[in-house]
Design a protein around this motif. Structure first.
Motif, PDB file in Angstrom:
ATOM      1  N   MET A  82      17.036 -15.529  82.758  1.00  0.00           N
ATOM      2  CA  MET A  82      16.985 -15.993  81.389  1.00  0.00           C
ATOM      3  C   MET A  82      18.363 -15.833  80.752  1.00  0.00           C
ATOM      4  SD  MET A  82      14.646 -14.436  78.432  1.00  0.00           S
ATOM      5  CE  MET A  82      14.468 -15.209  76.895  1.00  0.00           C
ATOM      6  N   LYS A  83      18.862 -16.902  80.198  1.00  0.00           N
ATOM      7  CA  LYS A  83      20.180 -16.880  79.571  1.00  0.00           C
ATOM      8  C   LYS A  83      20.014 -16.680  78.065  1.00  0.00           C
ATOM      9  CE  LYS A  83      24.534 -19.162  79.812  1.00  0.00           C
ATOM     10  NZ  LYS A  83      25.308 -20.218  80.396  1.00  0.00           N
ATOM     11  N   THR A  84      20.678 -15.649  77.552  1.00  0.00           N
ATOM     12  CA  THR A  84      20.599 -15.344  76.129  1.00  0.00           C
ATOM     13  C   THR A  84      21.886 -15.785  75.432  1.00  0.00           C
ATOM     14  OG1 THR A  84      21.587 -13.156  76.339  1.00  0.00           O
ATOM     15  CG2 THR A  84      19.186 -13.313  76.652  1.00  0.00           C
ATOM     16  N   ILE A  85      21.906 -15.661  74.122  1.00  0.00           N
ATOM     17  CA  ILE A  85      23.095 -16.014  73.352  1.00  0.00           C
ATOM     18  C   ILE A  85      24.257 -15.097  73.716  1.00  0.00           C
ATOM     19  CG2 ILE A  85      22.574 -14.615  71.322  1.00  0.00           C
ATOM     20  CD1 ILE A  85      24.117 -18.145  71.352  1.00  0.00           C
ATOM     21  N   VAL A  86      23.960 -13.876  74.129  1.00  0.00           N
ATOM     22  CA  VAL A  86      25.017 -12.954  74.558  1.00  0.00           C
ATOM     23  C   VAL A  86      25.714 -13.506  75.801  1.00  0.00           C
ATOM     24  CG1 VAL A  86      25.489 -10.631  75.436  1.00  0.00           C
ATOM     25  CG2 VAL A  86      23.910 -10.939  73.530  1.00  0.00           C
ATOM     26  N   HIS A  87      24.935 -13.996  76.769  1.00  0.00           N
ATOM     27  CA  HIS A  87      25.531 -14.591  77.971  1.00  0.00           C
ATOM     28  C   HIS A  87      26.356 -15.824  77.610  1.00  0.00           C
ATOM     29  CE1 HIS A  87      21.979 -12.453  79.736  1.00  0.00           C
ATOM     30  NE2 HIS A  87      22.953 -12.017  80.521  1.00  0.00           N
ATOM     31  N   THR A  88      25.845 -16.610  76.687  1.00  0.00           N
ATOM     32  CA  THR A  88      26.554 -17.825  76.259  1.00  0.00           C
ATOM     33  C   THR A  88      27.882 -17.479  75.612  1.00  0.00           C
ATOM     34  OG1 THR A  88      24.455 -18.976  75.953  1.00  0.00           O
ATOM     35  CG2 THR A  88      26.372 -19.896  74.831  1.00  0.00           C
ATOM     36  N   THR A  89      27.875 -16.533  74.671  1.00  0.00           N
ATOM     37  CA  THR A  89      29.130 -16.187  73.985  1.00  0.00           C
ATOM     38  C   THR A  89      30.098 -15.474  74.927  1.00  0.00           C
ATOM     39  OG1 THR A  89      28.125 -14.186  73.048  1.00  0.00           O
ATOM     40  CG2 THR A  89      28.164 -16.162  71.656  1.00  0.00           C
ATOM     41  N   GLN A  90      29.609 -14.769  75.934  1.00  0.00           N
ATOM     42  CA  GLN A  90      30.495 -14.165  76.930  1.00  0.00           C
ATOM     43  C   GLN A  90      31.220 -15.243  77.722  1.00  0.00           C
ATOM     44  OE1 GLN A  90      27.851 -11.615  79.159  1.00  0.00           O
ATOM     45  NE2 GLN A  90      28.495  -9.800  78.014  1.00  0.00           N
ATOM     46  N   ALA A  91      30.513 -16.291  78.096  1.00  0.00           N
ATOM     47  CA  ALA A  91      31.136 -17.401  78.831  1.00  0.00           C
ATOM     48  C   ALA A  91      32.185 -18.100  77.962  1.00  0.00           C
ATOM     49  CB  ALA A  91      30.069 -18.393  79.297  1.00  0.00           C
ATOM     50  N   VAL A  92      31.861 -18.309  76.690  1.00  0.00           N
ATOM     51  CA  VAL A  92      32.804 -18.943  75.762  1.00  0.00           C
ATOM     52  C   VAL A  92      34.015 -18.038  75.558  1.00  0.00           C
ATOM     53  CG1 VAL A  92      33.127 -19.743  73.380  1.00  0.00           C
ATOM     54  CG2 VAL A  92      31.039 -20.345  74.632  1.00  0.00           C
ATOM     55  N   TYR A  93      33.802 -16.754  75.468  1.00  0.00           N
ATOM     56  CA  TYR A  93      34.896 -15.799  75.291  1.00  0.00           C
ATOM     57  C   TYR A  93      35.888 -15.888  76.456  1.00  0.00           C
ATOM     58  CZ  TYR A  93      37.438 -11.458  74.544  1.00  0.00           C
ATOM     59  OH  TYR A  93      38.426 -10.542  74.350  1.00  0.00           O
ATOM     60  N   ARG A  94      35.362 -15.969  77.677  1.00  0.00           N
ATOM     61  CA  ARG A  94      36.243 -16.099  78.844  1.00  0.00           C
ATOM     62  C   ARG A  94      37.079 -17.376  78.750  1.00  0.00           C
ATOM     63  NH1 ARG A  94      31.866 -13.510  81.174  1.00  0.00           N
ATOM     64  NH2 ARG A  94      30.806 -15.410  81.814  1.00  0.00           N
ATOM     65  N   GLN A  95      36.484 -18.460  78.285  1.00  0.00           N
ATOM     66  CA  GLN A  95      37.231 -19.706  78.133  1.00  0.00           C
ATOM     67  C   GLN A  95      38.274 -19.585  77.022  1.00  0.00           C
ATOM     68  OE1 GLN A  95      33.583 -22.288  78.102  1.00  0.00           O
ATOM     69  NE2 GLN A  95      34.903 -23.539  79.428  1.00  0.00           N
ATOM     70  N   LEU A  96      37.932 -18.907  75.944  1.00  0.00           N
ATOM     71  CA  LEU A  96      38.903 -18.694  74.865  1.00  0.00           C
ATOM     72  C   LEU A  96      40.090 -17.860  75.348  1.00  0.00           C
ATOM     73  CD1 LEU A  96      36.701 -18.044  71.716  1.00  0.00           C
ATOM     74  CD2 LEU A  96      38.239 -19.951  72.120  1.00  0.00           C
ATOM     75  N   ILE A  97      39.831 -16.840  76.140  1.00  0.00           N
ATOM     76  CA  ILE A  97      40.914 -16.019  76.692  1.00  0.00           C
ATOM     77  C   ILE A  97      41.828 -16.893  77.548  1.00  0.00           C
ATOM     78  CG2 ILE A  97      41.441 -14.154  78.332  1.00  0.00           C
ATOM     79  CD1 ILE A  97      40.553 -13.201  75.548  1.00  0.00           C
ATOM     80  N   ASN A  98      41.256 -17.808  78.301  1.00  0.00           N
ATOM     81  CA  ASN A  98      42.050 -18.716  79.125  1.00  0.00           C
ATOM     82  C   ASN A  98      42.923 -19.628  78.259  1.00  0.00           C
ATOM     83  OD1 ASN A  98      42.893 -19.618  81.653  1.00  0.00           O
ATOM     84  ND2 ASN A  98      41.387 -21.267  81.673  1.00  0.00           N
ATOM     85  N   THR A  99      42.395 -20.116  77.138  1.00  0.00           N
ATOM     86  CA  THR A  99      43.197 -20.982  76.275  1.00  0.00           C
ATOM     87  C   THR A  99      44.262 -20.205  75.508  1.00  0.00           C
ATOM     88  OG1 THR A  99      41.637 -20.867  74.410  1.00  0.00           O
ATOM     89  CG2 THR A  99      41.343 -22.689  75.966  1.00  0.00           C
ATOM     90  N   VAL A 100      43.977 -18.956  75.158  1.00  0.00           N
ATOM     91  CA  VAL A 100      44.959 -18.130  74.451  1.00  0.00           C
ATOM     92  C   VAL A 100      46.113 -17.787  75.388  1.00  0.00           C
ATOM     93  CG1 VAL A 100      45.350 -15.840  73.441  1.00  0.00           C
ATOM     94  CG2 VAL A 100      43.362 -17.163  72.773  1.00  0.00           C
ATOM     95  N   SER A 101      45.796 -17.473  76.633  1.00  0.00           N
ATOM     96  CA  SER A 101      46.847 -17.078  77.571  1.00  0.00           C
ATOM     97  C   SER A 101      47.620 -18.269  78.120  1.00  0.00           C
ATOM     98  CB  SER A 101      46.250 -16.261  78.724  1.00  0.00           C
ATOM     99  OG  SER A 101      45.312 -17.034  79.439  1.00  0.00           O
ATOM    100  N   ARG A 102      47.101 -19.480  77.944  1.00  0.00           N
ATOM    101  CA  ARG A 102      47.764 -20.695  78.403  1.00  0.00           C
ATOM    102  C   ARG A 102      47.765 -21.739  77.286  1.00  0.00           C
ATOM    103  NH1 ARG A 102      44.444 -22.435  83.230  1.00  0.00           N
ATOM    104  NH2 ARG A 102      46.052 -24.001  83.444  1.00  0.00           N
TER     105      ARG A 102
END
Length: 186
Positions: A1-21
């Motif tokens: 079961m995917k919760t909003i916490v899992h969703t925002t964790q995935a988005v956070y990883r993508q944001l870190i990628n855009t911040v670092s690049r």
């Protein structure tokens, strides 16, 4: 079961990628029930970054209500003191760049981040980014009018002071332009 916490964790990883690049485009594939006119990317980024200790400004009342309910963030009627401004490209005002918090030398982190939903990432005006996180240069096409980038450049010329931009579009593309990046209009 995917919760909003899992969703925002995935988005956070993508944001870190855009911040670092800076200038690198990520596509947010996560989904959320969205009752606003903003893209899922804009809503999910806000949900990931906001909590009950930040204030935000949005002239879109539906988005403002949605963010308050989903994040506990504090809607601010005064954009000049808001931590975040969430806006569509069409609703941008010069004041969102010039009158918002730019930090002070003793506390440069006390500055605003603008989350802007552009009409398109990948089409439009071409910009060249350089600086930390970019090997030489990287080019990005944005529908964003060059006057907004020129205002941003003027505000960010006294690093570490300035503002950060997070750009999204209806196709859930995300690009970050941090205050550390130099941006040229091509």
């Amino acid at each position: 079961m995917k919760t909003i916490v899992h969703t925002t964790q995935a988005v956070y990883r993508q944001l870190i990628n855009t911040v670092s690049r800076p200038g690198h485009t990520e596509i947010i594939t996560e989904e959320v029930k969205n009752y606003s006119d903003f893209s899922d990317a804009a809503l999910l980024i806000s949900m990931t970054l906001f909590d009950n200790e930040i204030s935000f400004f949005s002239c879109d009342k539906t988005m403002q209500k949605e963010l308050k309910v989903l994040t506990g963030g504090i809607p601010n009627k005064d954009y000049t003191t808001a931590d975040f401004i969430v806006s569509k490209e069409a609703d941008l005002k010069e004041e969102y760049f010039t009158e918002v918090m730019h930090g002070v030398l003793i506390s440069p982190e006390k500055s605003a981040t603008l989350i802007i939903e552009a009409n398109s990432i990948g089409e439009g005006n071409e910009y060249r980014l350089s600086g930390p996180g970019i090997k030489n240069t990287t080019d990005v096409k944005l529908s964003l009018d060059s006057r907004w980038i020129e205002l941003r450049n003027d505000i960010c010329k006294e690093y570490p002071l300035g503002i950060d931009l997070i750009l999204t579009d209806k196709n859930n593309n995300v690009v970050m332009i941090p205050r550390t990046s130099k941006v040229e209009v091509l």
